[in-house]
Design a protein around this motif. Structure first.
Motif, PDB file in Angstrom:
ATOM      1  N   GLU A  72      11.851  -3.415  -3.093  1.00 51.30           N
ATOM      2  CA  GLU A  72      10.696  -3.572  -2.193  1.00 51.30           C
ATOM      3  C   GLU A  72      10.562  -5.016  -1.691  1.00 51.30           C
ATOM      4  O   GLU A  72       9.565  -5.360  -1.066  1.00 51.30           O
ATOM      5  CB  GLU A  72       9.400  -3.165  -2.927  1.00 51.30           C
ATOM      6  CG  GLU A  72       9.324  -1.700  -3.333  1.00 51.30           C
ATOM      7  CD  GLU A  72       9.106  -0.765  -2.171  1.00 51.30           C
ATOM      8  OE1 GLU A  72       8.711  -1.246  -1.084  1.00 51.30           O
ATOM      9  OE2 GLU A  72       9.337   0.439  -2.345  1.00 51.30           O
ATOM     10  N   LEU A  87      11.028  -3.713  -7.844  1.00 50.76           N
ATOM     11  CA  LEU A  87      10.437  -4.862  -7.146  1.00 50.76           C
ATOM     12  C   LEU A  87      11.441  -5.484  -6.183  1.00 50.76           C
ATOM     13  O   LEU A  87      11.093  -5.855  -5.068  1.00 50.76           O
ATOM     14  CB  LEU A  87       9.966  -5.917  -8.164  1.00 50.76           C
ATOM     15  CG  LEU A  87       8.673  -5.597  -8.925  1.00 50.76           C
ATOM     16  CD1 LEU A  87       8.541  -6.472 -10.164  1.00 50.76           C
ATOM     17  CD2 LEU A  87       7.448  -5.789  -8.031  1.00 50.76           C
ATOM     18  N   LYS A 121       5.264 -15.817  -1.194  1.00 49.09           N
ATOM     19  CA  LYS A 121       6.273 -14.870  -0.702  1.00 49.09           C
ATOM     20  C   LYS A 121       6.013 -14.523   0.763  1.00 49.09           C
ATOM     21  O   LYS A 121       6.924 -14.482   1.590  1.00 49.09           O
ATOM     22  CB  LYS A 121       6.250 -13.603  -1.551  1.00 49.09           C
ATOM     23  CG  LYS A 121       7.378 -12.631  -1.256  1.00 49.09           C
ATOM     24  CD  LYS A 121       7.258 -11.387  -2.096  1.00 49.09           C
ATOM     25  CE  LYS A 121       6.319 -10.396  -1.502  1.00 49.09           C
ATOM     26  NZ  LYS A 121       6.867  -9.626  -0.371  1.00 49.09           N
ATOM     27  N   TYR A 152       2.300 -14.112  -4.472  1.00 55.45           N
ATOM     28  CA  TYR A 152       2.300 -13.201  -3.327  1.00 55.45           C
ATOM     29  C   TYR A 152       2.086 -13.962  -2.021  1.00 55.45           C
ATOM     30  O   TYR A 152       2.738 -13.686  -1.015  1.00 55.45           O
ATOM     31  CB  TYR A 152       1.206 -12.144  -3.512  1.00 55.45           C
ATOM     32  CG  TYR A 152       1.251 -11.064  -2.452  1.00 55.45           C
ATOM     33  CD1 TYR A 152       2.290 -10.144  -2.421  1.00 55.45           C
ATOM     34  CD2 TYR A 152       0.263 -10.992  -1.473  1.00 55.45           C
ATOM     35  CE1 TYR A 152       2.341  -9.165  -1.449  1.00 55.45           C
ATOM     36  CE2 TYR A 152       0.301 -10.009  -0.493  1.00 55.45           C
ATOM     37  CZ  TYR A 152       1.351  -9.101  -0.487  1.00 55.45           C
ATOM     38  OH  TYR A 152       1.413  -8.135   0.490  1.00 55.45           O
ATOM     39  N   PRO A 189       1.758  -3.388   0.405  1.00 56.61           N
ATOM     40  CA  PRO A 189       2.736  -4.192  -0.346  1.00 56.61           C
ATOM     41  C   PRO A 189       2.123  -4.988  -1.497  1.00 56.61           C
ATOM     42  O   PRO A 189       2.748  -5.152  -2.538  1.00 56.61           O
ATOM     43  CB  PRO A 189       3.316  -5.132   0.720  1.00 56.61           C
ATOM     44  CG  PRO A 189       3.023  -4.471   2.026  1.00 56.61           C
ATOM     45  CD  PRO A 189       1.768  -3.686   1.840  1.00 56.61           C
ATOM     46  N   TRP A 190       0.875  -5.462  -1.335  1.00 64.36           N
ATOM     47  CA  TRP A 190       0.233  -6.254  -2.399  1.00 64.36           C
ATOM     48  C   TRP A 190       0.121  -5.445  -3.685  1.00 64.36           C
ATOM     49  O   TRP A 190       0.317  -5.985  -4.784  1.00 64.36           O
ATOM     50  CB  TRP A 190      -1.166  -6.731  -1.962  1.00 64.36           C
ATOM     51  CG  TRP A 190      -2.166  -5.609  -1.884  1.00 64.36           C
ATOM     52  CD1 TRP A 190      -2.453  -4.829  -0.801  1.00 64.36           C
ATOM     53  CD2 TRP A 190      -2.966  -5.090  -2.964  1.00 64.36           C
ATOM     54  NE1 TRP A 190      -3.386  -3.864  -1.123  1.00 64.36           N
ATOM     55  CE2 TRP A 190      -3.722  -4.006  -2.438  1.00 64.36           C
ATOM     56  CE3 TRP A 190      -3.131  -5.433  -4.306  1.00 64.36           C
ATOM     57  CZ2 TRP A 190      -4.609  -3.266  -3.215  1.00 64.36           C
ATOM     58  CZ3 TRP A 190      -4.021  -4.693  -5.083  1.00 64.36           C
ATOM     59  CH2 TRP A 190      -4.754  -3.628  -4.535  1.00 64.36           C
ATOM     60  N   THR A 229       2.940   0.790  -3.361  1.00 61.64           N
ATOM     61  CA  THR A 229       3.293   0.088  -2.120  1.00 61.64           C
ATOM     62  C   THR A 229       3.026   0.966  -0.911  1.00 61.64           C
ATOM     63  O   THR A 229       2.441   0.526   0.081  1.00 61.64           O
ATOM     64  CB  THR A 229       4.786  -0.329  -2.150  1.00 61.64           C
ATOM     65  OG1 THR A 229       5.004  -1.150  -3.296  1.00 61.64           O
ATOM     66  CG2 THR A 229       5.191  -1.093  -0.896  1.00 61.64           C
ATOM     67  N   HIS A 262       9.963  -7.622  -3.457  1.00 64.15           N
ATOM     68  CA  HIS A 262       8.931  -8.351  -4.199  1.00 64.15           C
ATOM     69  C   HIS A 262       9.543  -9.254  -5.263  1.00 64.15           C
ATOM     70  O   HIS A 262       8.831  -9.978  -5.960  1.00 64.15           O
ATOM     71  CB  HIS A 262       7.975  -7.370  -4.885  1.00 64.15           C
ATOM     72  CG  HIS A 262       7.136  -6.567  -3.943  1.00 64.15           C
ATOM     73  ND1 HIS A 262       6.656  -7.083  -2.758  1.00 64.15           N
ATOM     74  CD2 HIS A 262       6.687  -5.274  -4.004  1.00 64.15           C
ATOM     75  CE1 HIS A 262       5.952  -6.140  -2.139  1.00 64.15           C
ATOM     76  NE2 HIS A 262       5.959  -5.046  -2.868  1.00 64.15           N
ATOM     77  N   PHE A 284       3.429  -5.179  -5.454  1.00 62.43           N
ATOM     78  CA  PHE A 284       3.747  -6.492  -6.034  1.00 62.43           C
ATOM     79  C   PHE A 284       2.957  -6.707  -7.326  1.00 62.43           C
ATOM     80  O   PHE A 284       3.513  -7.032  -8.379  1.00 62.43           O
ATOM     81  CB  PHE A 284       3.421  -7.586  -5.005  1.00 62.43           C
ATOM     82  CG  PHE A 284       3.753  -8.989  -5.454  1.00 62.43           C
ATOM     83  CD1 PHE A 284       5.021  -9.510  -5.259  1.00 62.43           C
ATOM     84  CD2 PHE A 284       2.794  -9.794  -6.062  1.00 62.43           C
ATOM     85  CE1 PHE A 284       5.338 -10.805  -5.661  1.00 62.43           C
ATOM     86  CE2 PHE A 284       3.083 -11.091  -6.475  1.00 62.43           C
ATOM     87  CZ  PHE A 284       4.369 -11.591  -6.267  1.00 62.43           C
TER      88      PHE A 284
END
Length: 466
Positions: free
Chosen positions: A321, A318, A453, A450, A90-91, A85, A323, A94
């Motif tokens: 973060e 997760l 989200k 994703y 961030p992707w 991350t 996620h 995730f």
């Protein structure tokens, strides 16, 4: 307020000692594939399988070294979700976290089904779902108590595997020293490694075929990276655990396979049987089948135990973060992410039930193990990409590092090229090809998750206050 904070801690505790970490790392490097899958790999590749295990082991050692430098560059990193991350965006956190969670769920499903099959050896009339459910409930209850208990269980599980492999190596070499002759008339000798068609008896195609199964035997080698937040004195203990990987691979994989092939010529190794059992039977140990069944049962239980532990920690990371639902970041009084444990065990039981609906279990296992290997390679690749980004963005941290990765960025690209090569090999056989074709479906599903989200986050941001 203070009492309530004591009841539900906000952080994972560093309860795992060096003894626990060393054995977790060893347990992670010795998969059930070595006990049960080695017969098939030997019949596919002959003596060249030794090279296959060495090559994969060397490549994964560099992946672990990259992970070690990253985790020690910032002790706030709890696992590879955190540095993915931070360094890739961030992707990456995730995709890495959810993929690793899914990897261990499907690996643990295979282990639970294997446990049910091994239990049939002693209790042939027992319905297979009973040992599967009992195993999950036992591991769940033990994992809920305290992380130290997980470390203790893994310590003893790994110790049983180590003793079994060392016994096999000693037995094999003792039979060579005595000039043992098998009932079929073959003499135990090191010459068996090269006098039956050479080291590459099935040519390069046989050598390449060995990689497909051998990669799955190494899944879990990165488990030491998910224990970072719960390891006492990580600066001393993590390097020790990672540095011992090459020694482990040589002893547990290479020497064990040498011991099997010097006693039984590779052409006589039956792919459907465990060569471990066969060697102990030849040595005149009548309880060999029961002993090895017990070892393989503990090996599968150890792997399922690791799966339950790591999936709950991934869900915790997760959730921290953002996620995953925040509820997974809540810790129990014992500083254990209990809701993550319960959710992972529910998915595990659900997956195990689905496998019973597939009539051909061998087909299901091949599909699961190949899918698992593909997804684990994705996680290992993300660790390497994170390291490349770290070297570009944080050169000063690399300069200050006391645990630099040998070969640096160039070695990262060499490992990535190796993973591409293994994926190409997986496309050659019809059974592994179908799992390879199915794997993008998981990433499409993650991509949709994703995007959804991100959309929810934007909606929350623009919603007027009050």
């Amino acid at each position: 307020m203070t009492a309530s904070l004591e009841q539900h801690p906000e952080h994972l505790r560093r309860s795992l000692s060096n003894r626990h970490l060393q054995l977790i790392a060893i347990g992670g490097a010795i998969g059930t594939g070595l006990f049960m899958g080695s017969g098939k790999t030997i019949s596919l590749a002959g003596p060249s399988i030794l090279l296959v295990y060495l090559i994969i082991g060397v490549m994964l050692f560099f992946v672990m070294r990259a992970m070690g430098e990253l985790l020690l560059s910032n002790l706030e990193y709890k696992s590879f979700i955190d540095f993915s991350t931070d360094l890739l965006g961030p992707w990456a956190g995730f995709f890495c976290g959810w993929t690793y969670w899914f990897c261990w769920i499907i690996t643990a499903i295979a282990d639970v089904i294997a446990i049910a099959a091994y239990a049939q050896f002693w209790f042939p009339g027992l319905a297979p779902w009973i040992p599967a459910v009992l195993c999950v409930l036992l591991l769940l209850s033990l994992n809920l108590v305290t992380v130290k208990l997980f470390g203790e269980m893994e310590f003893w599980f790994a110790l049983i595997k180590i003793i079994a492999i060392c016994a096999l190596i000693v037995t094999g070499f003792a039979l060579v020293a005595w000039g043992f002759r098998s009932p079929s008339g073959h003499v135990a000798s090191f010459a068996n490694l090269w006098n039956d068609g050479g080291v590459f008896p099935k040519g390069m195609s046989g050598f390449f075929a060995g990689f497909q199964i051998a990669v799955f035997a190494f899944v879990g080698i990165e488990l030491v990276g998910t224990t970072a937040a719960e390891t006492a004195d990580p600066k001393r203990n993590l390097p020790k655990a990672i540095n011992s990987i090459p020694v482990r691979i040589i002893i547990f994989y290479v020497l064990a396979l040498v011991a099997i092939m010097v006693v039984t010529p590779w052409r006589l190794v039956e792919p459907g049987k465990s060569p471990f059992v066969e060697l102990f039977v030849l040595a005149g140990i009548p309880a060999a089948a029961s002993l090895i069944n017990f070892v393989v049962l503990t090996s599968a239980t150890s792997s399922a135990n690791s799966g339950i532990f790591s999936t709950s920690r991934m869900l915790y990371g997760l959730a921290e973060e953002e996620h995953a639902p925040k509820v997974f970041a809540r810790l129990s009084r014992a500083a254990v992410p209990s809701l993550g444990l319960l959710f992972s065990c529910f998915c595990l039981l659900l997956g195990a039930a689905l496998i019973y609906l597939i009539p051909d279990l061998i087909t299901a296992f091949t599909l699961i193990t190949t899918l698992s290997a593909v997804l684990f390679m994705f996680v290992w690749s993300l660790i390497l990409f994170a390291y490349i980004a770290y070297r570009r963005k944080r050169p000063q941290l690399h300069e200050e590092s006391i645990y630099k990765m040998p070969g640096g960025v160039a070695m990262c690209y060499a490992c990535l090229a190796f993973f591409v090569f293994v994926l190409m090999l997986l496309s050659l056989q019809p059974d592994t090809r179908s799992a390879l074709i199915a794997s993008p479906a998981w990433f499409v599903l993650l991509g949709i998750g994703y995007l959804w989200k991100g959309r929810q986050a934007r909606r929350t941001a623009v919603r007027p206050a009050g």
